[in-house]
Design a protein around this motif. Structure first.
Motif, short mmCIF file in Angstrom:
data_model
loop_
_atom_site.label_atom_id
_atom_site.label_comp_id
_atom_site.label_asym_id
_atom_site.label_seq_id
_atom_site.Cartn_x
_atom_site.Cartn_y
_atom_site.Cartn_z
N ALA A 77 -15.92 -15.01 -5.99
CA ALA A 77 -16.06 -13.72 -6.69
C ALA A 77 -15.17 -12.71 -5.99
CB ALA A 77 -17.50 -13.25 -6.65
N CYS A 78 -14.68 -11.72 -6.77
CA CYS A 78 -13.78 -10.73 -6.18
C CYS A 78 -14.09 -9.34 -6.73
CB CYS A 78 -12.32 -11.11 -6.46
SG CYS A 78 -11.90 -11.23 -8.20
N LYS A 79 -13.58 -8.34 -6.03
CA LYS A 79 -13.76 -6.96 -6.50
C LYS A 79 -12.49 -6.19 -6.24
CE LYS A 79 -14.98 -3.46 -4.10
NZ LYS A 79 -15.68 -2.32 -3.46
N THR A 80 -12.30 -5.11 -7.03
CA THR A 80 -11.23 -4.18 -6.72
C THR A 80 -11.83 -2.83 -6.37
OG1 THR A 80 -11.02 -3.66 -9.08
CG2 THR A 80 -9.47 -5.27 -8.18
N GLY A 81 -11.12 -2.13 -5.45
CA GLY A 81 -11.48 -0.76 -5.07
C GLY A 81 -10.28 0.14 -5.28
N MET A 82 -9.85 0.85 -4.23
CA MET A 82 -8.68 1.74 -4.35
C MET A 82 -7.43 0.93 -4.67
SD MET A 82 -6.88 3.97 -1.34
CE MET A 82 -5.33 4.82 -1.65
N TYR A 99 -4.25 -16.39 -10.53
CA TYR A 99 -5.19 -17.18 -9.72
C TYR A 99 -6.62 -16.98 -10.22
CZ TYR A 99 -1.20 -16.72 -6.51
OH TYR A 99 0.05 -16.71 -5.96
N ASP A 100 -7.48 -17.98 -9.93
CA ASP A 100 -8.89 -17.86 -10.28
C ASP A 100 -9.70 -17.56 -9.03
OD1 ASP A 100 -11.43 -17.96 -11.22
OD2 ASP A 100 -11.40 -20.09 -11.76
N PHE A 101 -10.14 -16.30 -8.90
CA PHE A 101 -11.00 -15.93 -7.78
C PHE A 101 -12.41 -15.59 -8.26
CE2 PHE A 101 -6.79 -14.68 -5.74
CZ PHE A 101 -6.76 -15.80 -4.92
N GLY A 102 -12.79 -16.16 -9.40
CA GLY A 102 -14.16 -15.98 -9.89
C GLY A 102 -14.34 -14.64 -10.59
N PRO A 103 -15.63 -14.30 -10.89
CA PRO A 103 -15.90 -13.06 -11.61
C PRO A 103 -15.38 -11.83 -10.86
CG PRO A 103 -17.93 -14.08 -10.81
CD PRO A 103 -16.84 -15.06 -10.58
N LEU A 104 -14.80 -10.90 -11.62
CA LEU A 104 -14.24 -9.67 -11.03
C LEU A 104 -15.20 -8.51 -11.23
CD1 LEU A 104 -11.98 -7.74 -9.97
CD2 LEU A 104 -11.12 -7.67 -12.32
N THR A 105 -15.57 -7.86 -10.13
CA THR A 105 -16.29 -6.59 -10.19
C THR A 105 -15.25 -5.49 -10.02
OG1 THR A 105 -18.27 -7.59 -9.24
CG2 THR A 105 -18.10 -5.19 -9.10
N LEU A 106 -15.10 -4.68 -11.07
CA LEU A 106 -14.08 -3.62 -11.05
C LEU A 106 -14.75 -2.29 -10.71
CD1 LEU A 106 -11.53 -1.97 -11.72
CD2 LEU A 106 -11.88 -2.52 -14.12
N ASP A 107 -14.49 -1.81 -9.49
CA ASP A 107 -14.96 -0.47 -9.09
C ASP A 107 -13.76 0.46 -9.28
OD1 ASP A 107 -16.12 1.72 -7.99
OD2 ASP A 107 -16.34 0.91 -5.96
N PRO A 108 -13.75 1.23 -10.37
CA PRO A 108 -12.54 1.99 -10.71
C PRO A 108 -12.38 3.25 -9.86
CG PRO A 108 -14.23 2.40 -12.35
CD PRO A 108 -14.85 1.47 -11.33
N VAL A 109 -12.18 3.04 -8.56
CA VAL A 109 -12.09 4.14 -7.59
C VAL A 109 -10.96 5.09 -7.99
CG1 VAL A 109 -11.49 4.67 -5.20
CG2 VAL A 109 -13.00 2.74 -5.70
#
Ligand SMILES: Nc1ncnc2c1ncn2[C@@H]1O[C@H](COP(=O)(O)OP(=O)(O)O)[C@@H](O)[C@H]1O
Ligand SMILES: Cc1ncc(COP(=O)(O)O)c(N)n1
Length: 274
Positions: A77-82, A99-109
């Motif tokens: 699983a992955c997330k984005t921040g700034m 690439y496949d890094f699993g479900p993305l949590t997008l924190d739209p900082v």
């Protein structure tokens, strides 16, 4: 092959003050017993008083970090921040498609608590049109939800309407965080899931200035829980409790908007076991 230890990825900016950004992500993911990996997108010179300077990294080294992780790790699983600006958002989008890094949590900082921009104005549309459709869940605060949807949010009804709009833009699950409704005695977040289910997660508002990194911590916790294989609903519920504990059981560090107590949830879990 035997499954490897759960691994999660934070794609974010560094906060030298240690309270938000990648540092908050690392602390949170570690606390949830998941192995944390990173793609550093930008460096900020920052403390609890504010952001002094920011330096977005060249896309070459961003691409190389993604490639290095893909070669060796099994990120679930992955997330984005700034993400800083259009160039960096586009680089991250290209890598997440590759690439496949699993479900993305997008924190739209977009803007730090102290008011400094962490995403350029012209990058908001790129986040909305190119990154949002790749996300499993998006976690905007109120000003971020306003920017992404183009509607003002003054009431709880507005939050629900904005969540539906975000879902219509192509993201499966939405949590709109209510931390910025400062005149309310509850801090309530609205959740809208891909199956149409929706609910509020509320906690009594803590009267504190030490909320630096709350959004990063919530989204990093969701990412860690998804990496363990938990459902989106489970991940969100655990994460609300986790971030609440980090705010409620505060620590004093610095002279401005202080950081959270990232190990506070250990006490909650220990009490639950008794
Ligand atoms: N003073 C507070 N007391 C309790 N919970 C809070 C407080 N401030 C924020 N939260 C919670 O922290 C999480 C992050 O929300 P928010 O601060 O709005 O995000 P961001 O850091 O992105 O601006 C949410 O679950 C929100 O309800
Ligand atoms: C590098 C970086 N990433 C994210 C935030 C947002 O955190 P907050 O909204 O709590 O200031 C930040 N201040 N710095």
């Amino acid at each position: 092959m035997v499954d490897q230890f759960p691994q999660a990825l934070s794609i974010a900016g560094s906060d030298s003050g240690g309270g938000a950004g990648m540092q908050a992500d690392l602390k949170t993911i570690q606390e949830r017993h998941v192995f944390a990996t990173t793609v550093l997108v930008a460096i900020t010179a920052q403390n609890t008083l504010g952001v002094k300077d920011a330096f977005p990294l060249p896309t070459k080294i961003i691409d190389e970090q993604f490639a290095a992780l893909d070669e060796d790790l099994q990120i679930k699983a992955c997330k984005t921040g700034m993400l800083a600006d259009v160039t960096r958002v586009k680089a991250v989008v290209a890598n997440l498609k590759k690439y496949d890094f699993g479900p993305l949590t997008l924190d739209p900082v977009m803007i730090a608590k102290g008011g400094a921009p962490l995403l350029s104005e012209d990058a908001v549309i790129v986040v909305r049109d190119e990154l949002l459709p790749l996300a499993t869940i998006v976690t905007p605060n109120l000003p971020e939800a306003e920017k992404l949807t183009g509607q003002t949010i003054n009431t709880t009804d507005d939050m629900q309407m904005a969540a539906k709009k975000l879902q219509n833009m192509g993201v499966q699950n939405v949590i709109i965080k209510g931390g910025h409704f400062e005149n309310d005695n509850q801090s309530s977040d609205f959740v809208l899931l891909s199956n149409g289910r929706s609910f509020w997660l509320s906690a009594p508002r803590v009267n504190t200035a030490n909320t630096h990194g709350t959004g990063d911590t919530l989204s990093a916790c969701i990412t860690a829980e998804l990496a363990k294989g938990n459902s989106v609903e489970q991940a969100i519920k655990i994460s609300k409790q986790f971030v609440d504990a980090t705010i409620r059981d505060g620590i004093k560090v610095g002279h401005g908007h202080g950081p959270l107590n990232h190990w506070a949830y250990r006490k909650v879990e220990a009490n639950a076991e008794v």
